[in-house]
Design an enzyme around this catalytic site. Structure first.
Site, PDB file in Angstrom:
ATOM      1  N   LYS A 181       0.815  -1.202   0.000  1.00 30.24           N
ATOM      2  CA  LYS A 181       0.000   0.000   0.000  1.00 30.24           C
ATOM      3  C   LYS A 181       0.859   1.269   0.000  1.00 30.24           C
ATOM      4  CE  LYS A 181      -4.104  -1.943   0.006  1.00 30.24           C
ATOM      5  NZ  LYS A 181      -4.995  -1.967   1.168  1.00 30.24           N
ATOM      6  N   ARG A 186      -4.124 -10.108   4.231  1.00 30.82           N
ATOM      7  CA  ARG A 186      -4.335 -10.133   2.775  1.00 30.82           C
ATOM      8  C   ARG A 186      -3.068  -9.619   2.094  1.00 30.82           C
ATOM      9  NH1 ARG A 186      -6.290  -6.681  -1.287  1.00 30.82           N
ATOM     10  NH2 ARG A 186      -7.575  -7.719  -2.878  1.00 30.82           N
TER      11      ARG A 186
END
Length: 281
Positions: A221, A256
């Protein structure tokens, strides 16, 4: 009985040991990290099989990008992308498959095709009917926090707690048992600044007050890039592992990730260190 998610076929995914690893299969041309990498069903299926072999406990299949500024996708196009992959992976692996969608129509078709879990990036608040789909199929549902806009002055933890509490209410009203609901704070560019994402990881344990297992997804991210200076998402693996290991200490039950092999190795070491050694005879 230890906490677990019960799949439509009756299998149970235990949540009482090291976090489960959810491997990511994006069948999109515009995902932030690997958009366009998997251009056809055959490649996506092969990638999913590779993730399972590397240690993925769940394979998350998505056909619509959720990056900022992504092009909205109609359900028919999304289904054309994901259904062949779900069908192919169902034939080649026993690993549970989750469908990454906010649309009830897509979730319904995906569960009928062999998916076992619904993963909704809008927490059943954009299309509340998706909760009823999960309930009818006996499928767990993952409810993620999301926002249309960024507000740097917002008390993001309070906002996440309010949003997810409302999402849980939608799922419960639709007939999903609380033990089948997973919550996700939505790390990254889901209406959050990097500082807000960091705060949510730091305070992740507070989500336990919602009474549901927690999923953490910081893989590659932008917040990892801000901290490390790595502008290329694929170069953020080590930073992602650091965030996820910290999240595990705060109670994350599912992680995840894009890079399953590296995470599997890290969590094996983490588990070995965390478990008390048996006394020597």
């Amino acid at each position: 009985m230890p906490p677990a998610l019960t799949l439509p076929d009756g299998r149970r995914l235990a949540l009482d040991a090291a976090p489960l690893l959810m491997g990511i299969v994006n069948i999109t041309p515009d995902s932030f990290s690997d958009g366009g990498k998997l251009r056809d069903a055959a490649g996506a299926i092969a990638h999913g099989v590779t993730l399972v072999a590397a240690g993925a406990d769940i394979v998350d299949i998505g056909g619509e990008s959720t990056r900022p500024g992504h092009a909205p996708l109609d359900a028919a196009t999304e289904l054309a992308r994901v259904l062949p992959v779900i069908a192919g992976l169902s034939e080649r692996t026993r690993a549970p498959l989750s469908i990454d969608t906010w649309k009830a129509e897509v979730a319904e078709a995906a569960l009928k095709a062999g998916a076992s879990i619904v993963n909704d990036v809008w927490g059943a608040q954009r299309d509340p009917a998706i909760a009823g789909v999960a309930a009818r199929h006996g499928a767990p549902i993952i409810l993620m926090h999301n926002r249309e806009t960024v507000d740097p002055g917002l008390d993001i933890l309070s906002d996440v707690m309010r949003f997810l509490d409302a999402s849980i209410g939608v799922a419960l009203a639709a007939g999903v048992p609380r033990e089948q609901i997973v919550v996700d704070p939505g790390i990254g560019l889901f209406g959050k600044t990097p500082e807000q994402s960091l705060l949510l990881i730091r305070e992740l344990a507070k989500l336990k007050d919602l009474g549901c297992p927690i999923l953490l997804g910081a893989s590659r991210k932008s917040v990892i890039g801000v901290i490390t200076g790595q502008s290329v998402p694929a170069d953020r693996v080590a930073g992602s592992i650091a965030a996820h290991l910290y999240g595990a200490t705060q109670g994350a039950a599912i992680i995840r990730v894009h890079d399953v092999s590296e995470h599997a190795q890290a969590f094996k070491v983490w588990a070995a260190i965390s478990q008390p050694l048996e006394p020597r005879p």
